[in-house]
Design an enzyme around this catalytic site. Sequence first.
Site, PDB file in Angstrom:
ATOM      1  N   GLU A  80      -3.361   4.238   1.562  1.00 40.62           N
ATOM      2  CA  GLU A  80      -4.179   5.092   2.426  1.00 40.62           C
ATOM      3  C   GLU A  80      -5.378   5.716   1.710  1.00 40.62           C
ATOM      4  OE1 GLU A  80      -0.886   6.346   5.773  1.00 40.62           O
ATOM      5  OE2 GLU A  80      -1.452   7.866   4.287  1.00 40.62           O
TER       6      GLU A  80
ATOM      7  N   GLU B 221       2.266   0.276   8.818  1.00 40.23           N
ATOM      8  CA  GLU B 221       2.980   1.535   9.054  1.00 40.23           C
ATOM      9  C   GLU B 221       2.641   2.043  10.449  1.00 40.23           C
ATOM     10  OE1 GLU B 221       2.693   4.786   6.310  1.00 40.23           O
ATOM     11  OE2 GLU B 221       2.440   3.478   4.573  1.00 40.23           O
TER      12      GLU B 221
END
Length: 274
Positions: A96, A206
């Site tokens: 991320e 995710e």
Amino acid sequence: GSTPTINYGADGLQKFDQVVAAAKAANIRLTVPLVNNWGDYGGMDRYITQILGSGQAHSNFYTNSAIKTAYKNYVNAFVSRYKNEPTIMSWQLGNEPRCNGCATSVITTWATEMSAYIKSIDSNHLVSLGDEGFFNQPSSSSYPYQGGEGIDFTANLAISTLDWGTVHMYVIPWGITTGYQAWGVQWIKDHATAQKSANKPVVIEEYGLTTSDRSTVYQAWWDAVVSSGLSGDQYWQAATTASGSGYNDGYGISSTDSLFPAIQAHASVMKARA
């Protein structure tokens, strides 16, 4: 001290040897992030604090030459250790990565440099960025589309030394608290369009929801993955029922969860499509 070192010992990289061995025994392939945007396990800010001192901007991780060299040193040690290991499917530049308020070119430039560096060490494995799939459309009214976190998914997917794209989807933390089922379907479709344009696989690696309508929403999202042709999806996160074992941040789904049979059915559909 200010000199980064690599821990090859029993409490360092040898621990990851155990992870690889366990995955191999279970016939699982690994995607391995090489740093975390967040503070867990040290993260990018650990590099910044150790090399530049406390209170320095997060953007330094992507732009400071000493920090980039330290990251490359770690990447070289880690990647070289496993470059012939088939249990590893892909390296990931980071988990991320974000650069809030930065021009999107900052991370795109960094990703271009670092993915090429990994490829120069290891030609055997795929490489991905590990980003959340944010678009760069400043006029959008939806935060994940606005580019404010310094990510341009389309530009990053076009990097020649990145082999596939990653997408995350956490609608509630991102501020989409109503209409999130339809929003997620569109998010999936938009990334499927980018996948087709770049001719590279894109995976929602995710996604998580803890609301009472989770089963209905997940089914709609799965249907969108299948119908759009998106390459795959992985829910966050697989949980265990073993006492005192595992990690669950609230999104966990174990084999005893009422949703688990639906996940198995979706996995069968995806496997048959492959």
